[in-house]
Scaffold this motif. Structure first.
Motif, PDB file in Angstrom:
ATOM      1  N   TYR A 152       9.703  48.087 -20.489  1.00  0.00           N
ATOM      2  CA  TYR A 152       9.229  46.721 -20.286  1.00  0.00           C
ATOM      3  C   TYR A 152       8.060  46.437 -21.227  1.00  0.00           C
ATOM      4  CZ  TYR A 152      11.657  46.796 -15.738  1.00  0.00           C
ATOM      5  OH  TYR A 152      12.602  46.883 -14.743  1.00  0.00           O
ATOM      6  N   GLY A 153       7.841  45.163 -21.501  1.00  0.00           N
ATOM      7  CA  GLY A 153       6.578  44.743 -22.073  1.00  0.00           C
ATOM      8  C   GLY A 153       5.507  44.809 -20.994  1.00  0.00           C
ATOM      9  N   LYS A 154       4.267  44.715 -21.381  1.00  0.00           N
ATOM     10  CA  LYS A 154       3.176  44.880 -20.407  1.00  0.00           C
ATOM     11  C   LYS A 154       2.979  43.680 -19.495  1.00  0.00           C
ATOM     12  CE  LYS A 154       0.437  48.481 -22.592  1.00  0.00           C
ATOM     13  NZ  LYS A 154      -0.867  48.861 -23.174  1.00  0.00           N
ATOM     14  N   THR A 155       3.693  42.607 -19.747  1.00  0.00           N
ATOM     15  CA  THR A 155       3.612  41.448 -18.854  1.00  0.00           C
ATOM     16  C   THR A 155       4.809  41.368 -17.913  1.00  0.00           C
ATOM     17  OG1 THR A 155       4.629  40.061 -20.556  1.00  0.00           O
ATOM     18  CG2 THR A 155       2.211  40.121 -20.467  1.00  0.00           C
ATOM     19  N   GLY A 156       5.708  42.353 -17.996  1.00  0.00           N
ATOM     20  CA  GLY A 156       6.856  42.360 -17.103  1.00  0.00           C
ATOM     21  C   GLY A 156       7.988  41.487 -17.600  1.00  0.00           C
ATOM     22  N   GLY A 157       8.740  40.940 -16.630  1.00  0.00           N
ATOM     23  CA  GLY A 157       9.927  40.177 -16.973  1.00  0.00           C
ATOM     24  C   GLY A 157      11.135  41.077 -17.089  1.00  0.00           C
ATOM     25  N   ALA A 158      12.159  40.608 -17.766  1.00  0.00           N
ATOM     26  CA  ALA A 158      13.367  41.412 -17.941  1.00  0.00           C
ATOM     27  C   ALA A 158      13.057  42.615 -18.828  1.00  0.00           C
ATOM     28  CB  ALA A 158      14.471  40.572 -18.577  1.00  0.00           C
ATOM     29  N   PRO A 159      13.643  43.771 -18.510  1.00  0.00           N
ATOM     30  CA  PRO A 159      13.379  44.947 -19.353  1.00  0.00           C
ATOM     31  C   PRO A 159      13.930  44.756 -20.751  1.00  0.00           C
ATOM     32  CG  PRO A 159      15.145  45.407 -17.771  1.00  0.00           C
ATOM     33  CD  PRO A 159      14.557  44.082 -17.392  1.00  0.00           C
ATOM     34  N   ALA A 160      13.204  45.290 -21.732  1.00  0.00           N
ATOM     35  CA  ALA A 160      13.687  45.261 -23.113  1.00  0.00           C
ATOM     36  C   ALA A 160      14.875  46.184 -23.294  1.00  0.00           C
ATOM     37  CB  ALA A 160      12.558  45.669 -24.055  1.00  0.00           C
ATOM     38  N   MET A 161      14.994  47.182 -22.396  1.00  0.00           N
ATOM     39  CA  MET A 161      16.099  48.135 -22.450  1.00  0.00           C
ATOM     40  C   MET A 161      16.197  48.837 -21.108  1.00  0.00           C
ATOM     41  SD  MET A 161      16.483  51.425 -24.924  1.00  0.00           S
ATOM     42  CE  MET A 161      16.425  50.339 -26.346  1.00  0.00           C
ATOM     43  N   GLN A 162      17.417  49.080 -20.637  1.00  0.00           N
ATOM     44  CA  GLN A 162      17.631  49.852 -19.413  1.00  0.00           C
ATOM     45  C   GLN A 162      18.883  50.700 -19.580  1.00  0.00           C
ATOM     46  OE1 GLN A 162      17.093  47.745 -15.768  1.00  0.00           O
ATOM     47  NE2 GLN A 162      17.815  49.422 -14.480  1.00  0.00           N
ATOM     48  N   ARG A 163      18.792  51.976 -19.229  1.00  0.00           N
ATOM     49  CA  ARG A 163      19.902  52.914 -19.316  1.00  0.00           C
ATOM     50  C   ARG A 163      19.863  53.829 -18.098  1.00  0.00           C
ATOM     51  NH1 ARG A 163      20.923  49.792 -22.728  1.00  0.00           N
ATOM     52  NH2 ARG A 163      21.025  50.065 -25.001  1.00  0.00           N
ATOM     53  N   THR A 164      21.027  54.334 -17.701  1.00  0.00           N
ATOM     54  CA  THR A 164      21.031  55.389 -16.704  1.00  0.00           C
ATOM     55  C   THR A 164      20.621  56.691 -17.391  1.00  0.00           C
ATOM     56  OG1 THR A 164      23.325  56.093 -17.047  1.00  0.00           O
ATOM     57  CG2 THR A 164      22.952  54.252 -15.498  1.00  0.00           C
ATOM     58  N   LEU A 165      20.114  57.624 -16.619  1.00  0.00           N
ATOM     59  CA  LEU A 165      19.767  58.924 -17.184  1.00  0.00           C
ATOM     60  C   LEU A 165      21.012  59.643 -17.697  1.00  0.00           C
ATOM     61  CD1 LEU A 165      17.056  60.183 -14.661  1.00  0.00           C
ATOM     62  CD2 LEU A 165      16.728  59.019 -16.847  1.00  0.00           C
ATOM     63  N   THR A 166      22.137  59.398 -17.045  1.00  0.00           N
ATOM     64  CA  THR A 166      23.400  59.973 -17.520  1.00  0.00           C
ATOM     65  C   THR A 166      23.730  59.459 -18.916  1.00  0.00           C
ATOM     66  OG1 THR A 166      24.244  60.203 -15.270  1.00  0.00           O
ATOM     67  CG2 THR A 166      25.870  60.175 -17.033  1.00  0.00           C
ATOM     68  N   GLN A 167      23.545  58.161 -19.148  1.00  0.00           N
ATOM     69  CA  GLN A 167      23.762  57.609 -20.485  1.00  0.00           C
ATOM     70  C   GLN A 167      22.731  58.144 -21.480  1.00  0.00           C
ATOM     71  OE1 GLN A 167      23.422  53.490 -19.397  1.00  0.00           O
ATOM     72  NE2 GLN A 167      25.641  53.170 -19.313  1.00  0.00           N
TER      73      GLN A 167
END
Length: 536
Positions: free
Chosen positions: A155-170
């Motif tokens: 995330y950016g430091k102000t929050g909002g939608a994540p810039a990137m999200q992955r499962t640990l499996t991925q």
């Protein structure tokens, strides 16, 4: 004659509070490049696996013994606060801070003061279907990395939608497939400007256990990383039948430090492990030579359990670790590793603290089942200035009919070592558990924890202290995110899983700012997570 001399030397070391054990060396393959912005096609198709962990007890004592002690925790005999404070607390329902000077405890009321000033406040990762979430975080110059079972997000430091999200499996698909990946830990290495993500992987058929290590190539977490799969079933180069559970991650200016509790496949606890990984290898994408210490023992000859490495600030030229005794005690063991890059040496001393014991589970609004509050293991540790800061959960009686899960925290001058200050924080109206603390560059400290009680759901709170506050006291806590619903998430052992730990991190771009990350009951039987930061 030689044997007698050896025994005499060992006795002399014990008398000086030192401990030495053989170091075992090993090596891993080279790191594999991982670009999370452009993951390989196979990553999206790799299914998650969540097999039950293959142990007979997750503790260093039999599960039946642990459950018996845990069930007795609400009524265990403990020191109580003074009658005057009991009466006052019953009226005000205020928080209390037991100021402690080892080995006895002096309990005193906490006079409300200005709490840490809140800063960031935004939603983190939502429920992934795994229990417990196991919240961990790292904070860099511009980003915040969050991870839970079994996903990570940036995330950016102000929050909002994540810039990137992955499962640990991925995330780790280029080094392992078909494994259960769990218990993530994360940090930002301010010494080198690198991000580090750790998890453990296990597979029962065939038997495999690995430390999964991911290191960013630069200070940009959205750029390239390098992934490693380190065989956890070897002690140095010696094969075992043991697998790694409950990992921890630390760093100093020389090396990364990974610890874990080692269990026999389909058996019980064997010992704790410290793995020293000099940074030169993984930070360059080369092989990752490592050194292992195993079978560490506390001064009372019990096996060390859940040895926490410090996130080290500055350059003390040695790395500190800390663990509590299990299932109760009145000392903390302080470990030191010197010469981490060439010929590591491990020594041990202990510090007397106020007695601690297994906390009762936490009631929640709406009735049973109570939330699981864990045990007395040290959850997080930081070395900054000249001190180790740490916290864990204990039982304490604030004047009611039964004990409450409460937070025990300590500041230890590391070089001696010697206790600087300690305290127990809580109230008779609620349970306080799963604390994680971190100091800023000026000696102030911020701590996050979970709270619930008959009058409230599972929530996130934080507190702290200025360096000028009276020793052993914390300031009034602040609610970061209130739980809004009754929570039930029973595991195979019948525990209503909460925790098992919370995240805390210092901001490298602002020496006064401390970030924290935890879970709350967001809907019926559902957890979600929230991010906050604070400063003095």
């Amino acid at each position: 004659m030689a044997k007698r001399a050896s025994k005499k030397a060992a006795a002399s070391r014990r008398a000086r509070g030192q401990y030495k054990t053989r170091v075992l060396s090993g090596r891993s393959p080279r790191g594999r490049e991982w670009d999370p912005a452009r993951p390989p096609a196979m990553a999206a198709a790799v299914p998650e696996v969540n097999e039950p962990r293959p142990y007979t007890s997750r503790y260093p004592i039999p599960d039946k013994e642990f459950q018996s002690l845990k069930n007795a925790a609400p009524k265990a005999k403990l020191l109580k606060v003074t009658a005057a404070r009991i009466k006052d607390s019953a009226k005000k329902k205020d928080e209390l801070s037991a100021r402690a000077m080892a080995p006895s405890v002096l309990a005193a009321g906490l006079e409300p003061a200005a709490a840490p000033v809140g800063s960031a406040n935004f939603a983190g990762i939502t429920a992934t279907g795994w229990i417990p979430p196991d919240c961990t975080m790292a904070v860099g110059p511009q980003h915040v990395l969050l991870s839970v079972n079994s996903s990570m997000a940036i995330y950016g430091k102000t929050g909002g939608a994540p810039a990137m999200q992955r499962t640990l499996t991925q995330w780790f698909s280029n080094v392992v497939q078909g494994m259960t990946i769990f218990d993530p830990k994360a940090l930002y290495d301010q010494h080198a400007g690198r991000w580090v993500l750790l998890a453990v992987g296990i597979q029962k058929t065939p038997k495999r256990s690995v430390f999964l290590l991911s290191v960013s190539a630069t200070a940009n977490p959205l750029g390239q990383w390098r992934n490693y799969s380190l065989n956890a079933m070897v002690d140095g180069g010696t094969a075992t039948n043991n697998w790694a559970d409950y990992p921890a991650l630390g760093v100093d200016n020389h090396a990364l430090y990974v610890t874990a509790n080692m269990f026999q496949f389909d058996g019980g606890f064997q010992y704790a492990k410290i793995r020293v990984i000099p940074k030169a290898g993984p930070y360059s994408g080369g092989t990752a030579p490592f050194f292992d210490f195993v079978r560490m023992k506390n001064a009372n000859n019990s096996l060390a359990f859940t040895v926490q490495p410090c996130h080290t600030f500055g350059a003390p030229q040695l790395q500190y670790f800390v663990n509590s005794l299990f299932p109760s005690g009145n000392v903390l063991t302080i470990w030191r590793v010197t010469n981490p890059t060439t010929a590591p040496v491990l020594t041990r001393q202990q510090v007397t603290v106020s007695p601690y014991s297994l906390p009762p589970n936490a009631e929640q609004s709406g009735g049973p089942p109570p939330l699981n509050t864990g045990d007395v293991r040290v959850i997080h540790a930081v070395f900054r200035g000249d001190s180790i800061w740490t916290a864990f959960t204990t039982a304490h009686n604030w004047g009611g009919a039964s004990n409450r899960a409460s937070v025990q925290w300590c500041q230890i001058r590391a070089a001696v070592p010697a206790l600087v200050q300690q305290g127990v924080f809580g109230t008779g109206a609620f349970h306080y558990f799963y604390p994680a603390s971190c100091p800023d560059n000026n000696g102030n400290m911020v701590m996050v924890f979970s709270r619930s009680g008959a009058g409230g759901f599972g929530s996130i709170l934080y507190t702290g202290r200025r360096s000028t506050d009276p020793l052993g006291t914390l300031q009034a806590s602040t609610i970061l995110k209130s739980g809004v619903a009754h929570y039930t998430a029973l595991d195979s052992g019948g525990r209503n899983r909460w925790g098992d730990y919370n995240g805390v991190a210092a901001d490298p771009a602002n020496s006064r700012l401390i970030w924290f990350y935890s879970e709350f009951a967001s809907a019926v039987n559902t957890w979600a997570t929230w991010v906050g930061s604070s400063f003095f």
